[in-house]
Motif scaffolding. Structure first.
Motif, PDB file in Angstrom:
ATOM      1  N   TRP A  90      13.091 -48.685 -24.950  1.00 44.33           N
ATOM      2  CA  TRP A  90      13.910 -47.681 -25.641  1.00 44.33           C
ATOM      3  C   TRP A  90      13.032 -46.534 -26.147  1.00 44.33           C
ATOM      4  O   TRP A  90      13.433 -45.363 -26.103  1.00 44.33           O
ATOM      5  CB  TRP A  90      14.678 -48.323 -26.781  1.00 44.33           C
ATOM      6  N   THR A  93      12.154 -44.494 -23.215  1.00 42.26           N
ATOM      7  CA  THR A  93      13.292 -43.656 -22.819  1.00 42.26           C
ATOM      8  C   THR A  93      13.336 -42.377 -23.643  1.00 42.26           C
ATOM      9  O   THR A  93      13.555 -41.283 -23.112  1.00 42.26           O
ATOM     10  CB  THR A  93      14.604 -44.428 -22.994  1.00 42.26           C
ATOM     11  N   VAL A  97      13.095 -38.517 -22.300  1.00 43.84           N
ATOM     12  CA  VAL A  97      14.065 -37.484 -22.672  1.00 43.84           C
ATOM     13  C   VAL A  97      13.332 -36.238 -23.177  1.00 43.84           C
ATOM     14  O   VAL A  97      13.667 -35.103 -22.799  1.00 43.84           O
ATOM     15  CB  VAL A  97      15.036 -38.012 -23.745  1.00 43.84           C
ATOM     16  N   LEU A 208      15.162 -38.653 -15.100  1.00 41.18           N
ATOM     17  CA  LEU A 208      15.753 -39.127 -16.355  1.00 41.18           C
ATOM     18  C   LEU A 208      17.087 -39.800 -16.093  1.00 41.18           C
ATOM     19  O   LEU A 208      17.377 -40.873 -16.641  1.00 41.18           O
ATOM     20  CB  LEU A 208      15.924 -37.955 -17.326  1.00 41.18           C
ATOM     21  N   LEU A 209      17.913 -39.180 -15.252  1.00 38.73           N
ATOM     22  CA  LEU A 209      19.210 -39.757 -14.920  1.00 38.73           C
ATOM     23  C   LEU A 209      19.042 -41.125 -14.263  1.00 38.73           C
ATOM     24  O   LEU A 209      19.729 -42.097 -14.622  1.00 38.73           O
ATOM     25  CB  LEU A 209      19.974 -38.818 -13.996  1.00 38.73           C
ATOM     26  N   TRP A 211      16.507 -43.163 -14.503  1.00 36.62           N
ATOM     27  CA  TRP A 211      15.994 -44.135 -15.468  1.00 36.62           C
ATOM     28  C   TRP A 211      17.097 -44.629 -16.407  1.00 36.62           C
ATOM     29  O   TRP A 211      17.154 -45.817 -16.738  1.00 36.62           O
ATOM     30  CB  TRP A 211      14.848 -43.546 -16.274  1.00 36.62           C
ATOM     31  N   LEU A 212      17.977 -43.743 -16.840  1.00 31.81           N
ATOM     32  CA  LEU A 212      19.066 -44.160 -17.722  1.00 31.81           C
ATOM     33  C   LEU A 212      19.974 -45.168 -17.015  1.00 31.81           C
ATOM     34  O   LEU A 212      20.441 -46.136 -17.630  1.00 31.81           O
ATOM     35  CB  LEU A 212      19.872 -42.942 -18.180  1.00 31.81           C
ATOM     36  N   LEU A 215      17.984 -48.423 -16.800  1.00 32.34           N
ATOM     37  CA  LEU A 215      17.943 -49.072 -18.108  1.00 32.34           C
ATOM     38  C   LEU A 215      19.281 -49.717 -18.430  1.00 32.34           C
ATOM     39  O   LEU A 215      19.336 -50.844 -18.942  1.00 32.34           O
ATOM     40  CB  LEU A 215      17.584 -48.043 -19.190  1.00 32.34           C
ATOM     41  N   GLY A 216      20.365 -49.025 -18.124  1.00 33.10           N
ATOM     42  CA  GLY A 216      21.686 -49.605 -18.334  1.00 33.10           C
ATOM     43  C   GLY A 216      21.904 -50.836 -17.485  1.00 33.10           C
ATOM     44  O   GLY A 216      22.543 -51.802 -17.924  1.00 33.10           O
ATOM     45  N   TRP A 221      24.183 -52.845 -19.914  1.00 28.73           N
ATOM     46  CA  TRP A 221      25.074 -51.862 -20.541  1.00 28.73           C
ATOM     47  C   TRP A 221      26.062 -51.271 -19.538  1.00 28.73           C
ATOM     48  O   TRP A 221      27.212 -50.991 -19.882  1.00 28.73           O
ATOM     49  CB  TRP A 221      24.239 -50.744 -21.144  1.00 28.73           C
ATOM     50  N   THR A 222      25.633 -51.077 -18.288  1.00 30.54           N
ATOM     51  CA  THR A 222      26.527 -50.457 -17.304  1.00 30.54           C
ATOM     52  C   THR A 222      27.749 -51.333 -17.036  1.00 30.54           C
ATOM     53  O   THR A 222      28.863 -50.828 -16.894  1.00 30.54           O
ATOM     54  CB  THR A 222      25.784 -50.207 -15.984  1.00 30.54           C
TER      55      THR A 222
END
Length: 234
Positions: A90, A93, A97, A208-209, A211-212, A215-216, A221-222
């Motif tokens: 986190w 991340t 960002v 970044l997109l 990686w998000l 990570l999800g 989380w997704t």
């Protein structure tokens, strides 16, 4: 598979927005006056570089989609044991960002012909990216120390592979970013650097997109997000 669909949907939206900004529908042969005097005329010297980046991003997206699809299918098998996601991810991340924001700042500075702003943005973005990679390696070290080795479990293997592939893409981006920063340091004209800075910013936003989404996926989380959307739509 829900994570794959979500990832593809986001990519389609981003790609559609980006293409809409490139004035691809412009018809310079119908315009009167010298080249460059009509809207989008100056962009006519850019398409080769932007098209090249677009093709590369499409290939990279396909690669990540394949990995995500394999991850989604493999995790449903009986021998899958999820590993605890390090809290350090986190923090990493947040650093990524900041790196993306710095590159966007540099691009906006290029549009304002602000040489100092470009340099600061490039250096801040590059430094943040290096810190992100160092943080990823530290997360690997902590997991290995805790006994979560690559070959111990399929979930472990996927975690290391996904983060490694993303890190390799970021490392390649740092090479391009370093070349752009070196040119600025040698006093290159801002007009000649604007495209390079823009392409670096686009690439960083893409990473970044990705990686998000990763990570999800790794944190689950997704799946929770997709389930909430299904409940709202049902």
């Amino acid at each position: 598979m829900s994570a794959v669909i979500l990832f593809l949907a986001v990519l389609v939206v981003i790609a559609g927005w980006w293409l809409s900004q490139q004035r691809l529908t412009a018809k310079p042969w119908l315009e009167e006056g010298p080249a460059g005097d009509f809207p989008g005329g100056d962009a006519m010297t850019w398409p080769a570089a932007k098209l090249g980046l677009g093709v590369f991003l499409a290939v990279a997206s396909a690669l990540f989609v394949l990995f995500i699809s394999a991850y989604s299918m493999r995790m449903s098998m009986a021998d899958w044991r999820p590993l605890p996601v390090p809290r350090l991810l986190w923090v990493n991340t947040g650093v990524l960002v900041l790196s993306s924001v710095a590159l966007q700042w540099s691009y906006l500075a290029a549009r304002r012909h602000d040489a100092e702003g470009i340099t600061i943005g490039l250096l801040a973005g590059g430094a943040s990216a290096v810190i992100f990679l160092a943080g990823q390696l530290l997360a690997w070290q902590r997991l290995a120390t805790a006994g979560y080795l690559v070959a111990s479990n399929p979930a472990n293997s996927f975690f290391y592979v996904l983060t490694a592939v993303h890190g390799l893409h970021l490392t390649g981006g740092l090479v391009a970013l370093g070349r752009t920063s070196a040119k600025m340091w040698r006093g290159a004209e801002i007009a000649d650097m604007r495209l390079s800075v823009e392409l670096c910013a686009i690439y960083w936003h893409f990473l970044l997109l990705v990686w998000l989404v990763l990570l999800g996926l790794l944190t689950g989380w997704t799946d929770d997000f997709v389930n909430i959307c299904r409940q709202l739509l049902s």
